[in-house]
Design an enzyme around this catalytic site. Sequence first.
Site, PDB file in Angstrom:
ATOM      1  CB  CYS A   2      -0.895   0.039   1.242  1.00 32.66           C
ATOM      2  SG  CYS A   2      -2.153  -1.237   1.296  1.00 32.66           S
ATOM      3  CG  ASP A 101      -0.416  -9.181   5.175  1.00 33.24           C
ATOM      4  OD1 ASP A 101      -1.430  -8.637   4.704  1.00 33.24           O
ATOM      5  OD2 ASP A 101       0.724  -8.944   4.725  1.00 33.24           O
ATOM      6  CG  LEU A 264      13.041  -8.500 -11.644  1.00 39.18           C
ATOM      7  CD1 LEU A 264      13.639  -7.176 -11.156  1.00 39.18           C
ATOM      8  CD2 LEU A 264      12.292  -8.295 -12.953  1.00 39.18           C
TER       9      LEU A 264
END
EC number: 6.3.5.4
Length: 593
Positions: A2, A101, A264
């Site tokens: 967030c 969570d 990645l």
Amino acid sequence: MCAIAGILDFSSTADPSASAGKVRHMISRLRHRGPDDEGYIQSGPCTLGAARLAQIDRAGGAQPMRSPDDRYAIVLNGEIHNHRALRAELSLHWHFTTRSDTEVLLAAFATWGREALRRLNGMFAFFIWDAQTHRGFAARDCLGVKPFVWMPQPQGGFAFASEAKALLHLLPSSPVANEEAILEHLVAPCFSGVRTSMFAGMHHLQPGHWLSVDRHGIQQGEWSRYDLHRATELSADELVPAMHDLLPKAIERTLDADAPAAVLLSGGLDSTLVAALAKQHGVTQAYTISFEGQDAFDYAKALMVKSDDLPCSIEAASDIGLQHRIVPVSRASLADDMRTLALQNDALPAWEQELAQHHLAKALAADGHRAVLVGDAADETHYGYGFMLDDQSISHPGKLLARFGSPPLNAEMQQRAAHIPHDLTSMMREAGHADQTRADRLRGITHLITRLWLPRLLHNGDIHMMAHGVEARVPLADTDLLDLAVRVHPELALKDGVEKSLLREAARGLMPEAARVRRKSSLSKDDGSATVLKSEALHALDASADFLFHWLDLPALRQMCSPHYELAEMQRALLFRIICLHHWAAAYHVRLP
């Protein structure tokens, strides 16, 4: 994951509607971090806001979140990777109504208070408001994966946000440059932007620290440190099997979320290890950067990028069985990219590899990915850099900085910059790291790397990925893995002149062998950028002459930009930073002190 923000206004004339408007504006500046939904809570003098990138319990994990009795309200940026284990323990004390969570963290704090921090395994920055005591509490994970910027307000007030740019409108006028922070950015970029903000008056909550605030003031303290004094004389026979068993568990915990992740992949030890273990849990796609003309770069003369990632990543992806997307970068976009980086990274871009992070994030977002696993944190916690093998480089922080070149500062700043390596030495010694033996020196330099270099690297990864709504997860920063890594003696980690020697041995059988034995090479960058950098630097020197003159020797820089001047690697890096500094100052209307 967030964007979080909040304001505490303890004044007798506090206007809740005014605070609410300010917090909404702050969240509007951060919506790239949380495109799914947003929410707000007002409780007494406290106003909280969040914009959410939902990764766990999209339906039930809305933020801000209140406790059932309305005593506590929380905003969380990040993930608690051991939330399931904590939930099972806390179910004896708490009736859970969501799978998120965030609720687990709220329950943990309500049950255990500050001691809850030592039970968390994850990446996080959060703020909890206690309506009963009228006190706010914030904390940040031990390595600084997730950011938290705060600023005092009039009459004892307090404001915080995930990024500094969200706080700018709370200033009484246009922002002022933090003179010392920018000097550090020019002289010691890899150690910059952590202890202090580039904007005067703003502060970073330090990695592994907590903060408490009420109408009487602000208190801060350290709750966790990557403490190298815990290194033991355990043998490889004891450490390797333990690490071998723990690595898959760390990856599995990181993947315990609703949103699927990509990886990645550079084809080196760290990213390939993560990719190979993630494949066992359903991760199928890998991304690799490719710069224009990359196969022709002269890696023999390079300081950090020692080989071409592309063929290594192609081989690794094939061996693991991953779908592999190569992300090409054209030099034609470089000028625009540097401006974008400067606006995204309000701690100022520190190295050219941020261009790779930017383009990889764009590609991930375009393909619909919301999360990606990265190999960060292994080099810094497992003695992974080649300069660790150079006795000269580890002898003193000044010697390490000298490897990266010295910018042409003006006379005043040249004199003032002399204190930077001495401050770094003091930081080592205050942490109890002497320099009598090679092991002492290795621990001392590693202390600086884990306290400054690594948080800067993690900040860059977070801010460039989240600029495109992609969460970067860092499985090699798993708390249990760090607790084991810190016990490895430096000589054992660098056995036989091989960096990350013990980690390499622990990874045997978990990943393709070619990548396991490949020597360290940093993330790719564009070594053919000199012409563009010179042109853009000249423009910066013209457009921001008064601002840049405060720190730099402009005639020397102009000479460096002349057509026949051959730029060395570190001079290209310096021009990159100066161009970004110009764009940052112009975009945010930054004033000189």
